[in-house]
Design a protein around this motif. Sequence first.
Motif, PDB file in Angstrom:
ATOM      1  N   TYR A  73       0.656   7.990   5.135  1.00  0.00           N
ATOM      2  CA  TYR A  73       0.576   7.522   3.746  1.00  0.00           C
ATOM      3  C   TYR A  73       0.681   6.000   3.617  1.00  0.00           C
ATOM      4  CZ  TYR A  73       1.813   6.425  -1.026  1.00  0.00           C
ATOM      5  OH  TYR A  73       1.847   5.843  -2.255  1.00  0.00           O
ATOM      6  N   SER A  74       1.689   5.403   4.243  1.00  0.00           N
ATOM      7  CA  SER A  74       1.898   3.962   4.097  1.00  0.00           C
ATOM      8  C   SER A  74       0.685   3.180   4.585  1.00  0.00           C
ATOM      9  CB  SER A  74       3.152   3.521   4.867  1.00  0.00           C
ATOM     10  OG  SER A  74       3.373   2.139   4.704  1.00  0.00           O
ATOM     11  N   ASN A  75       0.129   3.588   5.740  1.00  0.00           N
ATOM     12  CA  ASN A  75      -1.054   2.908   6.271  1.00  0.00           C
ATOM     13  C   ASN A  75      -2.206   2.960   5.276  1.00  0.00           C
ATOM     14  OD1 ASN A  75       0.542   2.796   8.552  1.00  0.00           O
ATOM     15  ND2 ASN A  75      -0.658   4.267   9.728  1.00  0.00           N
ATOM     16  N   LEU A  76      -2.445   4.153   4.730  1.00  0.00           N
ATOM     17  CA  LEU A  76      -3.574   4.337   3.813  1.00  0.00           C
ATOM     18  C   LEU A  76      -3.358   3.631   2.484  1.00  0.00           C
ATOM     19  CD1 LEU A  76      -4.286   8.086   4.582  1.00  0.00           C
ATOM     20  CD2 LEU A  76      -5.849   6.189   5.037  1.00  0.00           C
ATOM     21  N   ASN A  77      -2.126   3.611   2.003  1.00  0.00           N
ATOM     22  CA  ASN A  77      -1.851   2.943   0.733  1.00  0.00           C
ATOM     23  C   ASN A  77      -2.046   1.435   0.867  1.00  0.00           C
ATOM     24  OD1 ASN A  77      -1.091   2.948  -2.003  1.00  0.00           O
ATOM     25  ND2 ASN A  77       1.035   2.503  -1.488  1.00  0.00           N
ATOM     26  N   ARG A  78      -1.553   0.868   1.955  1.00  0.00           N
ATOM     27  CA  ARG A  78      -1.774  -0.566   2.185  1.00  0.00           C
ATOM     28  C   ARG A  78      -3.264  -0.853   2.344  1.00  0.00           C
ATOM     29  NH1 ARG A  78       3.015  -3.250   3.302  1.00  0.00           N
ATOM     30  NH2 ARG A  78       4.751  -1.955   4.029  1.00  0.00           N
ATOM     31  N   TYR A  79      -3.948   0.010   3.061  1.00  0.00           N
ATOM     32  CA  TYR A  79      -5.389  -0.166   3.274  1.00  0.00           C
ATOM     33  C   TYR A  79      -6.138  -0.140   1.945  1.00  0.00           C
ATOM     34  CZ  TYR A  79     -10.155   1.133   4.691  1.00  0.00           C
ATOM     35  OH  TYR A  79     -11.525   1.198   4.848  1.00  0.00           O
ATOM     36  N   LEU A  80      -5.746   0.781   1.058  1.00  0.00           N
ATOM     37  CA  LEU A  80      -6.404   0.859  -0.240  1.00  0.00           C
ATOM     38  C   LEU A  80      -6.183  -0.415  -1.041  1.00  0.00           C
ATOM     39  CD1 LEU A  80      -8.032   2.384  -2.329  1.00  0.00           C
ATOM     40  CD2 LEU A  80      -5.938   3.513  -3.093  1.00  0.00           C
ATOM     41  N   HIS A  81      -4.963  -0.938  -1.031  1.00  0.00           N
ATOM     42  CA  HIS A  81      -4.712  -2.198  -1.743  1.00  0.00           C
ATOM     43  C   HIS A  81      -5.585  -3.321  -1.177  1.00  0.00           C
ATOM     44  CE1 HIS A  81      -1.521  -1.365  -4.596  1.00  0.00           C
ATOM     45  NE2 HIS A  81      -0.883  -0.657  -3.694  1.00  0.00           N
ATOM     46  N   TRP A  82      -5.722  -3.364   0.140  1.00  0.00           N
ATOM     47  CA  TRP A  82      -6.538  -4.416   0.765  1.00  0.00           C
ATOM     48  C   TRP A  82      -8.000  -4.263   0.363  1.00  0.00           C
ATOM     49  CZ3 TRP A  82      -7.520  -8.899   2.022  1.00  0.00           C
ATOM     50  CH2 TRP A  82      -8.415  -9.290   3.031  1.00  0.00           C
ATOM     51  N   ARG A  83      -8.513  -3.038   0.363  1.00  0.00           N
ATOM     52  CA  ARG A  83      -9.900  -2.818  -0.046  1.00  0.00           C
ATOM     53  C   ARG A  83     -10.096  -3.181  -1.513  1.00  0.00           C
ATOM     54  NH1 ARG A  83     -13.356   0.608   2.428  1.00  0.00           N
ATOM     55  NH2 ARG A  83     -14.730  -0.223   0.817  1.00  0.00           N
ATOM     56  N   GLU A  84      -9.084  -2.929  -2.335  1.00  0.00           N
ATOM     57  CA  GLU A  84      -9.181  -3.272  -3.756  1.00  0.00           C
ATOM     58  C   GLU A  84      -9.173  -4.790  -3.948  1.00  0.00           C
ATOM     59  OE1 GLU A  84      -6.993   0.776  -5.446  1.00  0.00           O
ATOM     60  OE2 GLU A  84      -5.811  -0.973  -4.872  1.00  0.00           O
ATOM     61  N   ILE A  85      -8.351  -5.480  -3.185  1.00  0.00           N
ATOM     62  CA  ILE A  85      -8.351  -6.948  -3.257  1.00  0.00           C
ATOM     63  C   ILE A  85      -9.739  -7.481  -2.902  1.00  0.00           C
ATOM     64  CG2 ILE A  85      -7.473  -9.051  -2.136  1.00  0.00           C
ATOM     65  CD1 ILE A  85      -4.747  -7.582  -1.919  1.00  0.00           C
ATOM     66  N   GLN A  86     -10.339  -6.929  -1.849  1.00  0.00           N
ATOM     67  CA  GLN A  86     -11.685  -7.346  -1.460  1.00  0.00           C
ATOM     68  C   GLN A  86     -12.695  -7.009  -2.568  1.00  0.00           C
ATOM     69  OE1 GLN A  86     -11.520  -4.994   2.229  1.00  0.00           O
ATOM     70  NE2 GLN A  86     -11.915  -6.882   3.366  1.00  0.00           N
ATOM     71  N   PHE A  87     -12.561  -5.821  -3.133  1.00  0.00           N
ATOM     72  CA  PHE A  87     -13.466  -5.357  -4.190  1.00  0.00           C
ATOM     73  C   PHE A  87     -13.421  -6.279  -5.398  1.00  0.00           C
ATOM     74  CE2 PHE A  87     -13.755  -2.743  -8.125  1.00  0.00           C
ATOM     75  CZ  PHE A  87     -15.076  -2.319  -8.027  1.00  0.00           C
ATOM     76  N   PHE A  88     -12.216  -6.606  -5.866  1.00  0.00           N
ATOM     77  CA  PHE A  88     -12.086  -7.458  -7.052  1.00  0.00           C
ATOM     78  C   PHE A  88     -12.462  -8.905  -6.743  1.00  0.00           C
ATOM     79  CE2 PHE A  88      -9.065  -4.034  -8.443  1.00  0.00           C
ATOM     80  CZ  PHE A  88      -9.806  -3.634  -9.550  1.00  0.00           C
ATOM     81  N   LYS A  89     -12.210  -9.344  -5.541  1.00  0.00           N
ATOM     82  CA  LYS A  89     -12.599 -10.706  -5.152  1.00  0.00           C
ATOM     83  C   LYS A  89     -14.122 -10.850  -5.203  1.00  0.00           C
ATOM     84  CE  LYS A  89     -12.314 -14.018  -1.317  1.00  0.00           C
ATOM     85  NZ  LYS A  89     -12.021 -15.156  -2.222  1.00  0.00           N
TER      86      LYS A  89
END
Length: 213
Positions: free
Chosen positions: A114-130
């Motif tokens: 869970y922790s790995n995937l949750n952090r990964y999702l936040h990183w992908r979202e940062i890239q997405f919004f950027k």
Amino acid sequence: MQKTEDEIFSQFNPTCRNEIHKAEKLEDIKINFEASLGQISDITARMFKSKGLFHVPESEYHVEDETLRYCIVLEWHDIVIAHSYFVDKEHKLVLLRTSGSEFRGKEQEYKKYYSNLNRYLHWREIQFFKEKGFLYYDFGGLGFLQQYKSGNSSVQGIIKFKESFGGEIKCVYRYEKINYKEEIKKILLFIPMRLVPKRIKKIIKDIFRRNPQ
């Protein structure tokens, strides 16, 4: 998000970077950047209910223009992680509103991911919004900061998780509009009236007296 992706990623602490790299090695991760509000609401509602916590549904937060709201869901095997955001296009800011998850009855089997995937999702979202031109990523605030500094163990994990992504702590002010009368009714059902302080009871009565409908 005004820096390059490499510069942003380098600001994450080693644990955060390592967990994101672990998630990147997993196969069949699906991310829907256009999930429905209903799906997000269902996931977070079930999670809060399972923990016995009161929750204001996302649908109660009035957004006049739905293009100012993003609902994003990650799915991997039986893990589902859902995040919702409000965006301020004028100031190029995104605000994390809710975060929820479920394991579809297989928590023991998949919880370690869970922790790995949750952090990964936040990183992908940062890239997405950027990529969409946003300049600021608000992690939903550090409203528990004073409790954290006082040693309250119940908020240690939340604060440490957000801090692991680097960034800066800034004091900002905002408001959120909800259907307060409906939420007061839910609070009254959730909390026995005998446990509600007298001064809060008086405020509630005054609200309904002024707004009888």
